[in-house]
Design an enzyme around this catalytic site. Sequence first.
Site, PDB file in Angstrom:
ATOM      1  N   HIS A 222       0.831  -1.214   0.000  1.00  0.00           N
ATOM      2  CA  HIS A 222       0.000   0.000   0.000  1.00  0.00           C
ATOM      3  C   HIS A 222       0.857   1.251   0.000  1.00  0.00           C
ATOM      4  CE1 HIS A 222      -3.269  -2.761   1.125  1.00  0.00           C
ATOM      5  NE2 HIS A 222      -4.083  -1.807   0.735  1.00  0.00           N
TER       6      HIS A 222
ATOM      7  N   LYS B 290      -0.978   4.881   4.779  1.00  0.00           N
ATOM      8  CA  LYS B 290      -1.910   3.945   5.405  1.00  0.00           C
ATOM      9  C   LYS B 290      -1.609   3.783   6.889  1.00  0.00           C
ATOM     10  CE  LYS B 290      -4.146  -0.508   4.680  1.00  0.00           C
ATOM     11  NZ  LYS B 290      -5.451   0.122   4.945  1.00  0.00           N
TER      12      LYS B 290
HETATM   13  N1  LIG Z   1     -12.822  -0.901   1.984  1.00  0.00           N
HETATM   14  C1  LIG Z   1     -12.126  -0.442   0.956  1.00  0.00           C
HETATM   15  O1  LIG Z   1     -12.260  -0.868  -0.198  1.00  0.00           O
HETATM   16  C2  LIG Z   1     -11.124   0.641   1.200  1.00  0.00           C
HETATM   17  C3  LIG Z   1     -10.905   1.049   2.469  1.00  0.00           C
HETATM   18  N2  LIG Z   1     -10.028   2.033   2.743  1.00  0.00           N
HETATM   19  C4  LIG Z   1      -9.956   2.451   4.132  1.00  0.00           C
HETATM   20  O2  LIG Z   1     -10.725   3.640   4.250  1.00  0.00           O
HETATM   21  C5  LIG Z   1     -10.180   4.462   5.281  1.00  0.00           C
HETATM   22  C6  LIG Z   1      -9.890   5.847   4.720  1.00  0.00           C
HETATM   23  O3  LIG Z   1      -8.865   5.716   3.762  1.00  0.00           O
HETATM   24  P1  LIG Z   1      -8.327   6.981   2.967  1.00  0.00           P
HETATM   25  O4  LIG Z   1      -9.462   7.716   2.358  1.00  0.00           O
HETATM   26  O5  LIG Z   1      -7.203   6.511   2.133  1.00  0.00           O
HETATM   27  O6  LIG Z   1      -7.741   7.842   4.193  1.00  0.00           O
HETATM   28  P2  LIG Z   1      -7.537   9.417   4.288  1.00  0.00           P
HETATM   29  O7  LIG Z   1      -6.506   9.627   5.354  1.00  0.00           O
HETATM   30  O8  LIG Z   1      -7.316   9.999   2.949  1.00  0.00           O
HETATM   31  O9  LIG Z   1      -8.956   9.931   4.817  1.00  0.00           O
HETATM   32  C7  LIG Z   1      -9.389   9.740   6.132  1.00  0.00           C
HETATM   33  C8  LIG Z   1     -10.423  10.791   6.444  1.00  0.00           C
HETATM   34  O10 LIG Z   1     -10.873  10.595   7.791  1.00  0.00           O
HETATM   35  C9  LIG Z   1     -10.928  11.861   8.416  1.00  0.00           C
HETATM   36  N3  LIG Z   1     -10.769  11.765   9.874  1.00  0.00           N
HETATM   37  C10 LIG Z   1      -9.649  11.428  10.564  1.00  0.00           C
HETATM   38  N4  LIG Z   1      -9.878  11.527  11.876  1.00  0.00           N
HETATM   39  C11 LIG Z   1     -11.157  11.980  12.002  1.00  0.00           C
HETATM   40  C12 LIG Z   1     -11.960  12.304  13.114  1.00  0.00           C
HETATM   41  N5  LIG Z   1     -11.484  12.212  14.367  1.00  0.00           N
HETATM   42  N6  LIG Z   1     -13.233  12.697  12.892  1.00  0.00           N
HETATM   43  C13 LIG Z   1     -13.722  12.803  11.635  1.00  0.00           C
HETATM   44  N7  LIG Z   1     -12.993  12.527  10.529  1.00  0.00           N
HETATM   45  C14 LIG Z   1     -11.727  12.112  10.731  1.00  0.00           C
HETATM   46  C15 LIG Z   1      -9.776  12.648   7.814  1.00  0.00           C
HETATM   47  O11 LIG Z   1      -9.996  14.035   7.986  1.00  0.00           O
HETATM   48  P3  LIG Z   1      -8.794  15.043   8.423  1.00  0.00           P
HETATM   49  O12 LIG Z   1      -8.258  15.600   7.153  1.00  0.00           O
HETATM   50  O13 LIG Z   1      -9.493  16.055   9.261  1.00  0.00           O
HETATM   51  O14 LIG Z   1      -7.778  14.254   9.196  1.00  0.00           O
HETATM   52  C16 LIG Z   1      -9.859  12.210   6.361  1.00  0.00           C
HETATM   53  O15 LIG Z   1     -10.759  13.026   5.641  1.00  0.00           O
HETATM   54  C17 LIG Z   1      -8.944   3.714   5.803  1.00  0.00           C
HETATM   55  O16 LIG Z   1      -9.300   2.974   6.935  1.00  0.00           O
HETATM   56  C18 LIG Z   1      -8.592   2.771   4.653  1.00  0.00           C
HETATM   57  O17 LIG Z   1      -7.916   1.644   5.078  1.00  0.00           O
HETATM   58  C19 LIG Z   1      -9.326   2.658   1.757  1.00  0.00           C
HETATM   59  C20 LIG Z   1      -9.471   2.272   0.455  1.00  0.00           C
HETATM   60  C21 LIG Z   1     -10.391   1.215   0.065  1.00  0.00           C
HETATM   61  O1  LIG Z   2      -5.896   2.107   2.958  1.00  0.00           O
HETATM   62  C1  LIG Z   2      -6.096   1.754   1.774  1.00  0.00           C
HETATM   63  O2  LIG Z   2      -5.712   2.409   0.808  1.00  0.00           O
HETATM   64  C2  LIG Z   2      -6.854   0.516   1.536  1.00  0.00           C
HETATM   65  N1  LIG Z   2      -7.374  -0.094   2.544  1.00  0.00           N
HETATM   66  C3  LIG Z   2      -8.149  -1.296   2.513  1.00  0.00           C
HETATM   67  C4  LIG Z   2      -7.412  -2.387   3.266  1.00  0.00           C
HETATM   68  O3  LIG Z   2      -6.879  -2.123   4.353  1.00  0.00           O
HETATM   69  O4  LIG Z   2      -7.394  -3.522   2.795  1.00  0.00           O
HETATM   70  C5  LIG Z   2      -8.578  -1.670   1.125  1.00  0.00           C
HETATM   71  C6  LIG Z   2      -7.570  -1.382   0.066  1.00  0.00           C
HETATM   72  O5  LIG Z   2      -6.543  -2.305   0.197  1.00  0.00           O
HETATM   73  C7  LIG Z   2      -7.053   0.047   0.150  1.00  0.00           C
END
Ligand SMILES: NC(=O)C1=CN([C@@H]2O[C@H](COP(=O)(O)OP(=O)(O)OC[C@H]3O[C@@H](n4cnc5c(N)ncnc54)[C@H](OP(=O)(O)O)[C@@H]3O)[C@@H](O)[C@H]2O)C=CC1
Ligand SMILES: O=C(O)C1=N[C@H](C(=O)O)C[C@H](O)C1
Length: 266
Positions: free
Chosen positions: A155, A159
Amino acid sequence: MANIKVIVAGPRGRMGFEAVKLVHNTEHFDLVAVIDRKHDGGNLSDVEGFQGIDAPIFSDIKECFSKVEADVLVDLTTPEVGMYHTETALQYGIRPVVGTTGFTKEDLAKLDALTKEKGLGCIIAPNFAIGAILMMKFSQMAAKYFKDVEIIEMHHDQKLDAPSGTAAKTADLISSVREAKVQGHPSEKETIPGARGADVEGMRIHSVRLPGLVAHQQVLFGSAGELLTVRHDSFNRGSFMSGVKLSVETIMNLDVLVYGLENIIE
Ligand SMILES: NC(=O)C1=CN([C@@H]2O[C@H](COP(=O)(O)OP(=O)(O)OC[C@H]3O[C@@H](n4cnc5c(N)ncnc54)[C@H](OP(=O)(O)O)[C@@H]3O)[C@@H](O)[C@H]2O)C=CC1
Ligand SMILES: O=C(O)C1=N[C@H](C(=O)O)C[C@H](O)C1
């Protein structure tokens, strides 16, 4: 049928940004609010990148749920925040679609109990990409025949959780068909701690974090004289959006916890 009213938590994040656009552009979804700790009381249309997307912003999820009528919360935040948001949504009668990863087995058990108590659907999706779901299913099939498995997930370096939710779920699916087996030499020793990766019933998970990567995983199966590799790559976050859409649609007809989209994809 009425449109599905959706709240997105984490709209400025890499995933949240795509999810907001998806909800906004889907005819039978309405974006009714977003949860963003930095723009409390504002409107999303005034935030950079969201011009023309009208939705009130709340930093406090309870205030949001009290003031806004919603069907579904899509959470894309961090493990701790995501767990709090998911529990709170269920308490308020709102169905959570959770893409946030890093939940523990205890978290999942707690959410399973709460979902049953409330009679509400909840989807925890470690990976929304169809190719990733197939990669996990193919790995589960292969594990019936290959007992020696190493999972390498790769990744981007922003992350927070390791191993990835996808790797943990893959290990879970493999464990359901593979007898626990200690892999490698029985007397092997790590001269640098962690060299052999995380240990799940003897199979190993290795987490790679590098700038430039998005989300990638390969599952290696070894046997005498052969190697099988099952691999999936997400090159952008658009790859996850059809799974988010399917989850929001499906959750309206669920009253249980679903952990993994393989359980709802036909
Ligand atoms: N299931 C799937 O297919 C996928 C899952 N994911 C998961 O999704 C999640 C987000 O990933 P990603 O978008 O890359 O991460 P980012 O870091 O880009 O986004 C996280 C968001 O959460 C917000 N956040 C953090 N802390 C808080 C808080 N206390 N209250 C409210 N909002 C908060 C951040 O805002 P701020 O800017 O204020 O910190 C930011 O906007 C991760 O857990 C990742 O592993 C990712 C890709 C695919
Ligand atoms: O944090 C990410 O980017 C992603 N998170 C998910 C995971 O933890 O598996 C899904 C995907 O791999 C992207």
